[in-house]
Design a protein around this motif. Structure first.
Motif, mmCIF file in Angstrom:
data_model
loop_
_atom_site.group_PDB
_atom_site.id
_atom_site.type_symbol
_atom_site.label_atom_id
_atom_site.label_comp_id
_atom_site.label_asym_id
_atom_site.label_seq_id
_atom_site.Cartn_x
_atom_site.Cartn_y
_atom_site.Cartn_z
ATOM 1 N N VAL A 46 44.856 29.936 43.504
ATOM 2 C CA VAL A 46 43.594 30.145 43.814
ATOM 3 C C VAL A 46 43.024 31.415 42.846
ATOM 4 O O VAL A 46 43.790 32.115 42.061
ATOM 5 N N LEU A 47 41.623 30.700 42.414
ATOM 6 C CA LEU A 47 41.280 31.503 41.486
ATOM 7 C C LEU A 47 40.516 32.977 41.775
ATOM 8 O O LEU A 47 38.882 32.304 42.439
ATOM 9 N N VAL A 48 40.089 34.185 42.361
ATOM 10 C CA VAL A 48 39.446 35.281 42.728
ATOM 11 C C VAL A 48 38.306 35.972 41.460
ATOM 12 O O VAL A 48 39.193 36.295 40.715
ATOM 13 N N GLU A 49 37.758 35.913 42.417
ATOM 14 C CA GLU A 49 36.381 36.513 41.044
ATOM 15 C C GLU A 49 36.581 38.253 41.734
ATOM 16 O O GLU A 49 35.697 37.621 42.568
ATOM 17 N N ILE A 50 36.363 39.245 41.462
ATOM 18 C CA ILE A 50 36.572 40.381 42.593
ATOM 19 C C ILE A 50 35.678 41.405 41.067
ATOM 20 O O ILE A 50 35.094 41.158 40.283
ATOM 21 N N ASP A 51 35.205 41.912 41.776
ATOM 22 C CA ASP A 51 33.676 43.083 41.535
ATOM 23 C C ASP A 51 34.139 44.087 41.167
ATOM 24 O O ASP A 51 35.436 44.844 41.858
ATOM 25 N N ALA A 52 34.133 44.030 39.545
ATOM 26 C CA ALA A 52 34.945 45.044 38.802
ATOM 27 C C ALA A 52 34.406 47.058 39.875
ATOM 28 O O ALA A 52 35.750 47.458 39.125
ATOM 29 N N ASP A 53 33.936 46.831 40.026
ATOM 30 C CA ASP A 53 33.567 48.556 40.886
ATOM 31 C C ASP A 53 33.265 49.203 42.134
ATOM 32 O O ASP A 53 34.028 49.906 42.211
ATOM 33 N N SER A 54 33.487 47.388 42.885
ATOM 34 C CA SER A 54 34.003 47.766 43.992
ATOM 35 C C SER A 54 35.128 47.315 44.837
ATOM 36 O O SER A 54 36.134 47.539 46.038
ATOM 37 N N LEU A 55 36.157 46.762 43.932
ATOM 38 C CA LEU A 55 37.121 45.548 44.070
ATOM 39 C C LEU A 55 36.843 44.568 45.202
ATOM 40 O O LEU A 55 38.471 44.399 46.276
ATOM 41 N N GLN A 56 35.958 44.175 45.704
ATOM 42 C CA GLN A 56 35.859 44.073 46.326
ATOM 43 C C GLN A 56 35.524 42.192 46.115
ATOM 44 O O GLN A 56 35.422 41.815 45.371
ATOM 45 N N ILE A 57 36.275 41.324 46.979
ATOM 46 C CA ILE A 57 36.278 39.827 46.271
ATOM 47 C C ILE A 57 34.943 38.804 46.425
ATOM 48 O O ILE A 57 33.956 39.045 47.715
ATOM 49 N N ARG A 58 33.817 38.377 45.732
ATOM 50 C CA ARG A 58 33.017 37.446 45.587
ATOM 51 C C ARG A 58 33.049 36.218 45.625
ATOM 52 O O ARG A 58 32.133 35.949 46.656
ATOM 53 N N ARG A 59 34.129 35.397 45.560
ATOM 54 C CA ARG A 59 34.607 34.394 45.927
ATOM 55 C C ARG A 59 35.725 33.788 44.922
ATOM 56 O O ARG A 59 36.751 34.303 44.590
ATOM 57 N N LYS A 60 36.184 32.598 45.667
ATOM 58 C CA LYS A 60 37.929 31.626 45.061
ATOM 59 C C LYS A 60 37.437 30.832 44.719
ATOM 60 O O LYS A 60 36.355 29.780 45.759
ATOM 61 N N ILE A 61 38.042 29.648 43.978
ATOM 62 C CA ILE A 61 37.973 28.310 43.409
ATOM 63 C C ILE A 61 39.294 28.225 43.754
ATOM 64 O O ILE A 61 40.414 28.824 43.361
ATOM 65 N N ARG A 62 39.773 27.212 44.181
ATOM 66 C CA ARG A 62 40.836 26.980 44.943
ATOM 67 C C ARG A 62 41.335 25.434 43.250
ATOM 68 O O ARG A 62 41.101 24.545 43.272
ATOM 69 N N VAL A 63 42.710 25.244 43.297
ATOM 70 C CA VAL A 63 42.906 24.556 42.395
ATOM 71 C C VAL A 63 44.350 23.889 42.869
ATOM 72 O O VAL A 63 45.420 24.661 43.750
ATOM 73 N N SER A 64 44.573 22.807 42.347
ATOM 74 C CA SER A 64 46.245 22.559 42.940
ATOM 75 C C SER A 64 47.223 22.009 41.918
ATOM 76 O O SER A 64 47.608 21.130 41.509
ATOM 77 N N ASP A 65 47.133 23.094 41.425
ATOM 78 C CA ASP A 65 48.010 23.072 40.192
ATOM 79 C C ASP A 65 49.135 24.841 40.139
ATOM 80 O O ASP A 65 47.717 25.813 40.914
ATOM 81 N N HIS A 66 49.330 25.492 39.608
ATOM 82 C CA HIS A 66 50.197 26.690 39.878
ATOM 83 C C HIS A 66 49.173 27.161 38.374
ATOM 84 O O HIS A 66 49.539 26.705 37.154
ATOM 85 N N LEU A 67 48.558 28.360 38.242
ATOM 86 C CA LEU A 67 47.389 28.794 37.117
ATOM 87 C C LEU A 67 48.570 30.282 36.612
ATOM 88 O O LEU A 67 48.204 30.948 38.185
ATOM 89 N N GLY A 68 48.081 30.476 35.877
ATOM 90 C CA GLY A 68 48.854 31.432 35.473
ATOM 91 C C GLY A 68 48.230 32.718 34.332
ATOM 92 O O GLY A 68 48.653 34.012 33.933
ATOM 93 N N CYS A 69 47.248 32.381 33.926
ATOM 94 C CA CYS A 69 46.194 33.521 33.059
ATOM 95 C C CYS A 69 44.924 32.142 33.131
ATOM 96 O O CYS A 69 44.707 31.130 33.350
ATOM 97 N N VAL A 70 43.829 33.214 33.159
ATOM 98 C CA VAL A 70 42.349 32.926 33.290
ATOM 99 C C VAL A 70 41.719 33.721 32.033
ATOM 100 O O VAL A 70 42.382 34.694 32.105
ATOM 101 N N ALA A 71 40.404 32.774 31.336
ATOM 102 C CA ALA A 71 39.655 33.670 30.271
ATOM 103 C C ALA A 71 38.393 32.789 31.079
ATOM 104 O O ALA A 71 37.681 32.017 31.508
ATOM 105 N N ALA A 72 37.326 34.184 31.069
ATOM 106 C CA ALA A 72 36.755 34.471 31.453
ATOM 107 C C ALA A 72 34.842 34.859 30.529
ATOM 108 O O ALA A 72 35.048 35.296 30.561
ATOM 109 N N SER A 73 34.660 33.850 31.147
ATOM 110 C CA SER A 73 32.587 33.261 30.347
ATOM 111 C C SER A 73 31.847 34.097 31.834
ATOM 112 O O SER A 73 32.715 33.684 32.483
ATOM 113 N N ASP A 74 30.821 33.892 30.600
ATOM 114 C CA ASP A 74 29.304 33.445 31.579
ATOM 115 C C ASP A 74 28.945 32.606 32.565
ATOM 116 O O ASP A 74 28.608 32.749 33.590
#
Length: 270
Positions: free
Chosen positions: A123-151
């Motif tokens: 699951v790709l988890v989006e976390i608010d950097a200030d509050s550390l609250q979870i904003r959303r999750k995206i589920r993927v049917s594979d192991h994911l070990g790293c992610v790069a994010a743009s806008d």
């Protein structure tokens, strides 16, 4: 005579296999990071486990780590000036307890949390950097070990980053995959200066930091990484070697040790 012949044959076979393994092994690099100078080291004070990902801004440092003994995954926040632990968030999601390499965009930190096995789920988890609250999750049917994010886009690597998942955030998280043509098993990656910068291991002793043109996904630059004394910035020097990498312009940061951990700051040559 038969026993002697068999013994001679085994010796020849062992020598042949040894020769093949030496020829196939990546060239060992004896420096720290090619074309980079060490600027400083900051001790991170607080409990860390097996380090996976690194991100930072002007005030804070975020590190993900996995507590394999208790099957728990965390993101830890540190003060960038003092290195003191500020807080941490438990990211464990059922069988998914392995947080990977992380990336920050538009005030959010993106973290992949996966099962600790290939061909599994994440699951790709989006976390608010200030509050550390979870904003959303995206589920993927594979192991994911790293992610790069743009806008608008996420690029995530699966087990050893053999495949790179490209996820369009503006199109209902539409997913496509691109093979990784590098021999490097990327562990942490970021968007930087319009390119992807990805770091990972090629052997127990060394790895690379690669610049990848976006969106063509062609490598444009590769720097070898070796060791600072007994510390290997990118290599997999054992089960207790951290894997975090972050980049800001020419400033490259790595956390190559599991807890107790240190943040190493390098300046890349022009």
């Amino acid at each position: 005579m038969i026993r002697k012949t068999l013994r001679s044959g085994l010796i020849v076979l062992v020598l042949m296999l040894s020769s093949l393994s030496v020829d196939a092994a990546p060239e060992r690099f004896n420096g720290a990071i090619e074309n980079a100078r060490l600027q400083g080291v900051l001790q991170l004070e607080g409990d860390l486990f097996h380090v996976q990902g690194l991100e930072l801004d002007e005030r804070r440092i975020w590190v993900t780590s996995v507590d394999q003994a208790h099957r728990k995954g965390y993101i830890h926040e540190f003060d960038r000036r003092t290195g003191k632990l500020l807080r941490r968030l438990d990211l464990t999601d059922g069988a998914r307890y392995h947080p990977g390499g992380i990336s920050m965009s538009r005030g959010s930190i993106w973290v992949p949390v996966a099962e600790l096995r290939p061909n599994s789920s994440a699951v790709l988890v989006e976390i608010d950097a200030d509050s550390l609250q979870i904003r959303r999750k995206i589920r993927v049917s594979d192991h994911l070990g790293c992610v790069a994010a743009s806008d608008t886009v996420l690029v995530a690597g699966n087990w050893n980053s053999a495949l790179l998942y490209v996820i369009d955030l503006n199109n209902n998280a539409r997913v496509r995959t691109v093979p990784n043509t590098s021999m490097t098993s990327y562990q942490d990656m970021k968007f930087s200066g319009g390119q992807l910068v990805a770091a990972g291991s090629q052997s127990l002793w060394s790895g690379t930091v690669d610049w990848i043109e976006w969106p063509s996904m062609k490598r444009t630059r590769s720097l070898r990484a070796g060791a600072v004394g007994s510390v290997r910035p990118i290599g997999r020097g054992g089960p207790y070697t951290g894997e975090g990498m972050a980049i800001k312009g020419r400033d490259l940061y790595v956390v190559p040790e599991d807890g107790p951990s240190r943040l190493f700051h390098f300046r890349l040559d022009a």
